[in-house]
Design a protein around this motif. Structure first.
Motif, PDB file in Angstrom:
ATOM      1  N   GLY A  29       0.824  -1.208   0.000  1.00  0.00           N
ATOM      2  CA  GLY A  29       0.000   0.000   0.000  1.00  0.00           C
ATOM      3  C   GLY A  29       0.856   1.255   0.000  1.00  0.00           C
ATOM      4  N   ASP A  75      -6.465   0.717  -3.913  1.00  0.00           N
ATOM      5  CA  ASP A  75      -7.380   1.263  -2.903  1.00  0.00           C
ATOM      6  C   ASP A  75      -8.191   2.446  -3.450  1.00  0.00           C
ATOM      7  OD1 ASP A  75      -6.443  -0.623  -1.148  1.00  0.00           O
ATOM      8  OD2 ASP A  75      -4.982   0.702  -0.196  1.00  0.00           O
ATOM      9  N   GLU A 133      -9.862  -7.632  -6.585  1.00  0.00           N
ATOM     10  CA  GLU A 133      -9.503  -8.955  -7.100  1.00  0.00           C
ATOM     11  C   GLU A 133     -10.748  -9.837  -7.241  1.00  0.00           C
ATOM     12  OE1 GLU A 133      -6.875 -11.403  -4.693  1.00  0.00           O
ATOM     13  OE2 GLU A 133      -6.566 -12.775  -6.382  1.00  0.00           O
TER      14      GLU A 133
HETATM   15  O1  KG4 Z   1       1.893  -4.637   2.820  1.00  0.00           O
HETATM   16  P1  KG4 Z   1       0.579  -4.108   3.278  1.00  0.00           P
HETATM   17  O2  KG4 Z   1      -0.256  -4.952   4.197  1.00  0.00           O
HETATM   18  O3  KG4 Z   1       0.754  -2.709   3.955  1.00  0.00           O
HETATM   19  C1  KG4 Z   1       1.706  -1.776   3.518  1.00  0.00           C
HETATM   20  O4  KG4 Z   1       2.903  -1.914   3.890  1.00  0.00           O
HETATM   21  O5  KG4 Z   1       1.296  -0.886   2.753  1.00  0.00           O
HETATM   22  O6  KG4 Z   1      -0.245  -3.788   1.945  1.00  0.00           O
HETATM   23  C2  KG4 Z   1      -1.542  -3.300   1.983  1.00  0.00           C
HETATM   24  C3  KG4 Z   1      -2.000  -3.109   0.550  1.00  0.00           C
HETATM   25  C4  KG4 Z   1      -3.337  -2.395   0.440  1.00  0.00           C
HETATM   26  O7  KG4 Z   1      -3.210  -1.367  -0.521  1.00  0.00           O
HETATM   27  C5  KG4 Z   1      -4.275  -3.504  -0.065  1.00  0.00           C
HETATM   28  O8  KG4 Z   1      -5.350  -3.034  -0.851  1.00  0.00           O
HETATM   29  C6  KG4 Z   1      -3.322  -4.355  -0.869  1.00  0.00           C
HETATM   30  O9  KG4 Z   1      -2.136  -4.376  -0.106  1.00  0.00           O
HETATM   31  N1  KG4 Z   1      -3.834  -5.738  -1.067  1.00  0.00           N
HETATM   32  C7  KG4 Z   1      -4.152  -6.234  -2.271  1.00  0.00           C
HETATM   33  C8  KG4 Z   1      -4.654  -7.544  -2.034  1.00  0.00           C
HETATM   34  N2  KG4 Z   1      -4.592  -7.784  -0.691  1.00  0.00           N
HETATM   35  C9  KG4 Z   1      -4.078  -6.661  -0.106  1.00  0.00           C
HETATM   36  N3  KG4 Z   1      -4.082  -5.703  -3.505  1.00  0.00           N
HETATM   37  C10 KG4 Z   1      -4.507  -6.464  -4.536  1.00  0.00           C
HETATM   38  N4  KG4 Z   1      -5.013  -7.721  -4.390  1.00  0.00           N
HETATM   39  C11 KG4 Z   1      -5.094  -8.295  -3.168  1.00  0.00           C
HETATM   40  N5  KG4 Z   1      -5.590  -9.529  -3.035  1.00  0.00           N
END
Ligand code: KG4
Ligand code: ZN
Length: 358
Positions: free
Chosen positions: A141, A171, A188
């Motif tokens: 994110g 997002d 997704e």
């Molecule tokens: O790594 P993370 O938990 O937190 C950060 O370090 O930012 O990543 C969160 C991000 C969010 O933008 C969320 O929408 C995305 O990962 N995310 C996904 C999926 N699961 C989580 N994006 C696309 N497809 C997914 N299945």
């Protein structure tokens, strides 16, 4: 060596106990997504308060789940960078206090590096050198970046996003489609029922930096596809327009397809250019199964993926990486500050006279 790992850099409170870098005894994650959902994004002050409420009970819970006591822990680790200032402070100060009070060394971990490291935790081989040099990829994110990884702790940044992070784009598009935060998993799911060719979106190509990433223009293309050129509608907040279900699915599928094609094209090129033996992919977006299937088929070298629970923010990757970093570079100084914005640096041997182990 048993390591207690704490992660509070954003909106997940997470605590884990990991032995020798890979054996997970406990991995507890409390998501705050319900708290922030109505705001469409993370509210920093609310995040810090929730971390403060949850962290100590969760440490107790992790010790219980791992069947151990604080006295069995050899090293206390916490994320010190990058992330939200207040949120990071809660985890870092708690880790330092626990370590100091129980006479254990303490180590600060870079969150981006922990995502990079995470695919190694559940990989079946025991010889890391066979997989190196590797391309390290973080798609989360907050970050989109690619590093050349000669060894754990030795990174050279070769590509990054020039604007929005990839998860941020997921997002923001999700908000346009009226989906809850965080939007990635919802996009997704909708995309599974949509036609990825229904809309022809393009991931912007930055001429001067052809192998860097840029997703802000793609987000705007989705906005125009929803609202047309109706600037009044857009400037009045745009927000989530009520769209027919199938149109939402088609928009989600077309957006996701564009991102996947862009990643596949650039990562294939970079892996070959840098003669990488493997590609390690971490961060929340790596949980996307459609993306995994596509990259597994199209990249010229094997990909290491973290398990689902290690894709999103978690304490296990903090505790796991801490074990390796401690072996190579020693403990961190007690004075280590939180660093909300930081680049990914290579490990340097700590000055032994100033570390928390002395
Ligand atoms: O790594 P993370 O938990 O937190 C950060 O370090 O930012 O990543 C969160 C991000 C969010 O933008 C969320 O929408 C995305 O990962 N995310 C996904 C999926 N699961 C989580 N994006 C696309 N497809 C997914 N299945
Ligand atoms: Zn993260």
């Amino acid at each position: 060596m048993k390591v207690l790992g704490i992660e509070t850099s954003c909106d997940e409170t997470a605590v884990a106990i990991v032995e020798n870098g890979r054996l997970i005894h406990a991995n507890i994650i409390a998501s705050q997504s319900d708290l922030h959902a109505i705001y469409g994004g993370v509210v920093p002050e609310l995040a810090s308060r929730r971390h403060s409420e949850l962290l100590l009970p969760m440490i107790d819970q992790a010790l219980k789940a791992g069947n151990c006591e604080l006295s069995d822990i050899d090293l206390v680790a916490a994320t010190y960078a990058p992330g939200l200032m207040g949120a990071l402070l809660v985890g870092l100060q708690t880790a330092k206090s626990l370590a100091m009070a129980s006479n254990k060394p303490f180590i600060g971990i870079n969150h981006i590096e922990a995502h990079l490291f995470s695919p190694w935790m559940n990989h079946p081989t025991n010889v890391m050198e066979d997989l190196l040099p590797a391309l390290g990829v973080v798609i989360s994110g907050g970050h989109t970046l690619v590093v050349y990884m000669k060894a754990l702790g030795h990174y050279e940044l070769i590509s990054h996003s020039l604007d929005d992070a990839i998860g941020e784009a997921f997002d923001k598009v999700a908000v346009m489609l009226g989906l809850p935060y965080p939007g990635g998993p919802h996009i997704e799911k909708l995309a599974l029922e949509g036609n990825p060719k229904a809309y022809t979106f393009k991931a912007p190509h930055v001429k001067k930096f052809p192998w860097h990433f840029s997703y802000s223009g793609l987000k705007t293309q989705v906005l125009y596809a929803i609202h047309g050129q109706n600037l009044e509608e857009i400037s009045s907040g745009g927000g989530a327009k009520v769209l027919p279900f199938q149109q939402k699915c088609d928009l989600a599928a077309s957006f996701q397809e564009t991102v996947i094609q862009d990643l596949s094209h650039k990562l294939s090129h970079l892996a070959l250019e840098h003669s990488a033996c493997s590609v390690w992919v971490g961060g929340g977006v790596s949980a996307n199964q459609t993306l995994r299937n596509h990259l597994d088929k199209t990249l010229p070298v094997p990909i290491l993926w973290p398990s689902r629970e290690l894709s999103v923010d978690n304490g296990a990757m903090i505790a796991g990486l801490a074990f390796y970093q401690y072996q190579h570079a020693g403990a961190s100084p007690w004075t280590l500050p939180v660093t909300p914005r930081t680049a990914l640096g290579s490990w340097k041997l700590a000055d032994a006279t100033h570390t928390s182990s002395t």
